[in-house]
Scaffold this motif. Structure first.
Motif, PDB file in Angstrom:
ATOM      1  N   VAL A  10       0.876  -1.175   0.000  1.00  0.00           N
ATOM      2  CA  VAL A  10       0.000   0.000   0.000  1.00  0.00           C
ATOM      3  C   VAL A  10       0.914   1.226   0.000  1.00  0.00           C
ATOM      4  N   VAL A  11       0.626   2.164  -0.904  1.00  0.00           N
ATOM      5  CA  VAL A  11       1.493   3.321  -1.128  1.00  0.00           C
ATOM      6  C   VAL A  11       0.851   4.574  -0.536  1.00  0.00           C
ATOM      7  N   TYR A  12       1.684   5.447   0.017  1.00  0.00           N
ATOM      8  CA  TYR A  12       1.216   6.727   0.583  1.00  0.00           C
ATOM      9  C   TYR A  12       1.937   7.842  -0.152  1.00  0.00           C
ATOM     10  N   GLN A  13       1.179   8.720  -0.789  1.00  0.00           N
ATOM     11  CA  GLN A  13       1.814   9.829  -1.504  1.00  0.00           C
ATOM     12  C   GLN A  13       2.002  11.025  -0.597  1.00  0.00           C
ATOM     13  N   VAL A  48       6.357   4.914   0.326  1.00  0.00           N
ATOM     14  CA  VAL A  48       6.064   6.338   0.159  1.00  0.00           C
ATOM     15  C   VAL A  48       6.395   6.728  -1.271  1.00  0.00           C
ATOM     16  N   TRP A  49       5.419   7.372  -1.936  1.00  0.00           N
ATOM     17  CA  TRP A  49       5.717   8.052  -3.202  1.00  0.00           C
ATOM     18  C   TRP A  49       5.895   9.520  -2.846  1.00  0.00           C
ATOM     19  N   GLY A 320      -0.827  -7.763 -16.711  1.00  0.00           N
ATOM     20  CA  GLY A 320      -0.774  -6.370 -16.303  1.00  0.00           C
ATOM     21  C   GLY A 320      -1.175  -6.226 -14.843  1.00  0.00           C
ATOM     22  N   TRP A 321      -1.318  -4.990 -14.402  1.00  0.00           N
ATOM     23  CA  TRP A 321      -1.640  -4.735 -12.995  1.00  0.00           C
ATOM     24  C   TRP A 321      -2.262  -3.359 -12.862  1.00  0.00           C
ATOM     25  N   ASN A 322      -3.231  -3.255 -11.943  1.00  0.00           N
ATOM     26  CA  ASN A 322      -3.929  -1.988 -11.709  1.00  0.00           C
ATOM     27  C   ASN A 322      -3.312  -1.203 -10.562  1.00  0.00           C
ATOM     28  N   SER A 323      -3.306   0.109 -10.689  1.00  0.00           N
ATOM     29  CA  SER A 323      -3.129   0.981  -9.530  1.00  0.00           C
ATOM     30  C   SER A 323      -4.517   1.450  -9.113  1.00  0.00           C
ATOM     31  N   LEU A 324      -4.728   1.605  -7.824  1.00  0.00           N
ATOM     32  CA  LEU A 324      -6.028   1.982  -7.279  1.00  0.00           C
ATOM     33  C   LEU A 324      -5.887   3.316  -6.548  1.00  0.00           C
ATOM     34  N   TYR A 325      -6.592   4.335  -7.019  1.00  0.00           N
ATOM     35  CA  TYR A 325      -6.497   5.615  -6.296  1.00  0.00           C
ATOM     36  C   TYR A 325      -7.782   6.413  -6.459  1.00  0.00           C
ATOM     37  N   TRP A 326      -8.081   7.208  -5.439  1.00  0.00           N
ATOM     38  CA  TRP A 326      -9.137   8.219  -5.481  1.00  0.00           C
ATOM     39  C   TRP A 326      -8.538   9.630  -5.501  1.00  0.00           C
ATOM     40  N   ASN A 327      -7.397   9.784  -4.844  1.00  0.00           N
ATOM     41  CA  ASN A 327      -6.820  11.114  -4.627  1.00  0.00           C
ATOM     42  C   ASN A 327      -5.368  11.153  -5.071  1.00  0.00           C
ATOM     43  N   ASN A 328      -4.912  12.328  -5.475  1.00  0.00           N
ATOM     44  CA  ASN A 328      -3.484  12.641  -5.559  1.00  0.00           C
ATOM     45  C   ASN A 328      -3.344  14.163  -5.569  1.00  0.00           C
ATOM     46  N   HIS A 329      -2.140  14.646  -5.809  1.00  0.00           N
ATOM     47  CA  HIS A 329      -1.880  16.087  -5.725  1.00  0.00           C
ATOM     48  C   HIS A 329      -2.575  16.886  -6.816  1.00  0.00           C
ATOM     49  N   ASP A 330      -3.110  16.215  -7.836  1.00  0.00           N
ATOM     50  CA  ASP A 330      -3.790  16.894  -8.945  1.00  0.00           C
ATOM     51  C   ASP A 330      -5.309  16.779  -8.877  1.00  0.00           C
ATOM     52  N   GLN A 331      -5.823  16.020  -7.909  1.00  0.00           N
ATOM     53  CA  GLN A 331      -7.266  15.731  -7.867  1.00  0.00           C
ATOM     54  C   GLN A 331      -7.913  16.311  -6.614  1.00  0.00           C
ATOM     55  N   MET A 359     -10.525  -3.860  -4.088  1.00  0.00           N
ATOM     56  CA  MET A 359     -10.333  -4.235  -5.490  1.00  0.00           C
ATOM     57  C   MET A 359      -8.947  -4.829  -5.694  1.00  0.00           C
ATOM     58  N   LYS A 360      -8.739  -5.358  -6.897  1.00  0.00           N
ATOM     59  CA  LYS A 360      -7.444  -5.943  -7.256  1.00  0.00           C
ATOM     60  C   LYS A 360      -6.537  -4.847  -7.802  1.00  0.00           C
ATOM     61  N   GLY A 361      -5.362  -4.717  -7.216  1.00  0.00           N
ATOM     62  CA  GLY A 361      -4.418  -3.694  -7.633  1.00  0.00           C
ATOM     63  C   GLY A 361      -3.666  -3.170  -6.432  1.00  0.00           C
ATOM     64  N   THR A 362      -2.769  -2.230  -6.666  1.00  0.00           N
ATOM     65  CA  THR A 362      -1.989  -1.615  -5.594  1.00  0.00           C
ATOM     66  C   THR A 362      -2.655  -0.311  -5.181  1.00  0.00           C
ATOM     67  N   PRO A 363      -3.127  -0.202  -3.919  1.00  0.00           N
ATOM     68  CA  PRO A 363      -3.813   1.020  -3.484  1.00  0.00           C
ATOM     69  C   PRO A 363      -2.832   2.144  -3.148  1.00  0.00           C
ATOM     70  N   TYR A 364      -3.263   3.360  -3.477  1.00  0.00           N
ATOM     71  CA  TYR A 364      -2.514   4.577  -3.169  1.00  0.00           C
ATOM     72  C   TYR A 364      -3.372   5.455  -2.263  1.00  0.00           C
ATOM     73  N   ILE A 365      -2.773   5.916  -1.170  1.00  0.00           N
ATOM     74  CA  ILE A 365      -3.430   6.842  -0.243  1.00  0.00           C
ATOM     75  C   ILE A 365      -2.720   8.187  -0.381  1.00  0.00           C
ATOM     76  N   TYR A 366      -3.478   9.259  -0.542  1.00  0.00           N
ATOM     77  CA  TYR A 366      -2.865  10.582  -0.618  1.00  0.00           C
ATOM     78  C   TYR A 366      -2.943  11.263   0.742  1.00  0.00           C
ATOM     79  N   GLN A 367      -1.892  11.953   1.115  1.00  0.00           N
ATOM     80  CA  GLN A 367      -1.802  12.559   2.449  1.00  0.00           C
ATOM     81  C   GLN A 367      -3.092  13.280   2.840  1.00  0.00           C
ATOM     82  N   GLY A 368      -3.609  12.943   4.022  1.00  0.00           N
ATOM     83  CA  GLY A 368      -4.838  13.540   4.518  1.00  0.00           C
ATOM     84  C   GLY A 368      -6.078  12.745   4.188  1.00  0.00           C
ATOM     85  N   GLU A 369      -5.987  11.861   3.198  1.00  0.00           N
ATOM     86  CA  GLU A 369      -7.129  11.005   2.863  1.00  0.00           C
ATOM     87  C   GLU A 369      -7.493  10.133   4.059  1.00  0.00           C
TER      88      GLU A 369
END
Length: 560
Positions: A10-13, A48-49, A320-331, A359-369
């Motif tokens: 699980v990745v944290y941006q 950490v990204w 292939g492989w999915n990344s899973l995200y709702w938020n990032n620095h542009d959204q 879901m299937k994939g690597t989840p990304y959490i954006y700071q504060g989410e």
């Protein structure tokens, strides 16, 4: 489907400018990040990204790099960065850095040389063209508004900039440029980083003739994207990058790729292609935009979201492989966008986290989410800093004469500064982000929404995200199981089934503030199921049957 550490992570941006300020200058910095690593460890993240910390004049908040191998003074020193990496690795947290190689800053030494003359050795590091009939070489529009070309008086030619005029595009056709990029990547990998997030990496191959883009009767510019996205040599360049650099290290890579379809994503991420591990898609981020683009607001249709995400899940299920995200620095913030940031902020934030992380994939959490931070509605354009937002405002208000109220409404909903307001650490002034004046105003709701309050509340969004991460580490089915959407036409529920080695998960998500009835798939009826997680209190083991979901309720049942 091969097992890999980056599939199970699980990745944290971190957007460093807004994360944590250690020295009171109002700007987040590297020492500030290091001081919060225990917080990230407690959350349970693996990677950490880190958004760019390289030397930059900050025209686009660090995505305009003037030196790839130096740290921006505002963020600290290389020694600070090395200490941060060491402290991350001590806590078993990996680090991926931003790789921004579609463009540099116009203050990069390569571009300074490139501008000097047409026969300078660095001229071909960038994309230069002669005027056409006294005008730009083609009709392309910059992503940040205005023409995608800037005239240079000294040499009488234009250079291409898909983004800001201070972000000239690199010429990937030129092999010496590619070799310089690969050497720079090795510099960071040899320092011990664990991979790269690659900024708009599918823009690096342009159509060699740079033809005009399609232009509507009322349009000032043409759409150049068919000629600079997923260009003719993109797979050749990424395969070469993999062979020359990436294949020699145990790293994870994710490519930011606007305009990529699931079918194209397979070509970028399938194991045998030797290119990237995963891509960031934008399809689900465009579903609340009208025909006029990002700033043209329209309500989300849940069936569109389900169709889009299910398409990606199924297309990349076996290769292939999915990344899973709702938020990032542009959204914008997802709880304000697809949830309810008022009465049901906590419930809807937890539901959205459940829907994504199961879901299937690597989840990304954006700071504060992880604490349910929300969009912000500053009253004046003076309070905004983002170049895209400021250019759009100027274009629509000052040049097109649109109403300020309407333009500000779009900014409040979609502006990138929604994600960039400083991290809310506690209820002290400026949310504990800085003892000085923050570079961007803190969201006024920080006294109620902050990390300290979340850590003191056992029912907080933080601990719910911690539980979601823990489940992913506990159950292979969450990482590797198949995905099947159910109730496809339901306008309010996003339900699906995961299956792996005889186990099944039933994931139920109510996207509304109303109670909703649901039906259990036949294969689950009457089965004894354990409730893995829910954002409302429920019994742990139940016999499955049809029922009701509370507003923004999420449940995950496991059988087998």
């Amino acid at each position: 489907m091969t097992k890999q550490w980056w599939k199970e992570s699980v990745v944290y941006q971190i957007y460093p400018r807004s994360f944590n300020d250690s020295n009171g200058d109002g700007i987040g910095d590297i020492q500030g990040i290091t001081s919060k690593l225990d917080y990230l460890k407690e959350l349970g993240i693996d990677v950490v990204w880190l958004s760019p910390v390289y030397e930059s004049p900050n025209d686009d908040n660090g995505y305009d790099i003037s030196h790839y191998q130096k740290i921006m003074n505002e963020f600290g020193t290389m020694a600070d960065w090395e200490e941060m990496l060491e402290e991350m690795h001590k806590r078993d947290i990996k680090l991926i850095m931003d790789l921004v190689v579609n463009h540099t800053s116009d203050e990069h030494p390569w571009f300074i040389e490139s501008k000097k003359s047409k026969d300078n050795p660095y001229r071909d590091y960038y994309i230069w063209r002669s005027p056409q009939n006294g005008h730009e070489p083609n009709n392309w529009e910059s992503v940040f508004s205005g023409p995608a070309w800037e005239y240079d008086e000294q040499t009488g030619e234009y250079y291409l900039h898909i983004f800001s005029k201070k972000q000239p595009d690199l010429n990937w056709e030129h092999q010496p440029l590619r070799e310089e990029v690969y050497d720079m990547m090795k510099f960071w990998l040899d320092k011990g980083i664990d991979g790269f997030r690659m900024d708009v990496i599918n823009f690096i191959s342009k159509h060699p003739e740079l033809p005009d883009g399609e232009q509507g009767p009322k349009d000032t510019f043409g759409d150049g994207s068919p000629y600079f996205m997923n260009g003719p040599r993109i797979h050749e360049f990424l395969h070469e990058m993999n062979q020359e650099v990436l294949s020699n290290y145990d790293v994870m890579t994710v490519g930011e790729m606007p305009g990529v379809t699931p079918e194209q994503a397979i070509d970028y991420t399938a194991d045998h292609r030797d290119e990237l591990n995963m891509v960031f898609t934008f399809e689900h981020m465009d579903l609340d935009s009208g025909s006029g683009g990002k700033w043209d607001l329209k309500p989300l249709q849940l069936t569109d979201l389900k169709d889009t995400l299910a398409h990606w899940q199924k297309a990349l299920e076996s290769q292939g492989w999915n990344s899973l995200y709702w938020n990032n620095h542009d959204q914008p913030r997802i709880v304000s966008r697809f949830g309810d940031d008022g009465a049901y902020r906590v419930e809807s934030a937890k539901m959205l986290g459940t829907c994504l992380h199961m879901m299937k994939g690597t989840p990304y959490i954006y700071q504060g989410e992880e604490i349910g931070m929300t969009n912000v509605s500053f009253a004046s354009i003076e309070d905004y800093k983002d170049i895209e937002t400021l250019n759009m405002y100027k274009d629509k208000v000052e040049e097109q004469g649109q109403a300020v109220e309407e333009v500000m409404k779009s900014i409040h909903v979609k502006g990138r500064d929604n994600a960039r307001t400083p991290m809310q650490w506690d209820a002290s002034e400026h949310g504990g982000f800085t003892t000085g004046t923050p570079w961007l105003r803190v969201n006024p709701n920080y006294p109620e929404i902050n990390a300290e309050a979340a850590l003191n509340d056992p029912q907080s969004i933080f601990y719910y995200y911690q539980a979601l991460i823990s489940l992913r580490k506990q159950y292979d089915i969450i990482v590797y199981g198949s995905f099947d959407l159910i109730d496809r036409d339901h306008e309010s529920l996003f339900n699906y089934v995961r299956e792996y080695q005889g186990e099944k998960l039933l994931v139920l998500n109510n996207f509304t503030g109303e109670e909703q009835s649901y039906q259990v798939p036949e294969a689950f009826i009457g089965k004894e199921a354990s409730l893995l997680i829910s954002n409302y209190g429920h019994k742990n083991v139940v016999e499955l049957g049809d029922g009701f979901l509370q507003p923004y309720e999420a449940r995950v049942y496991k059988i087998g």
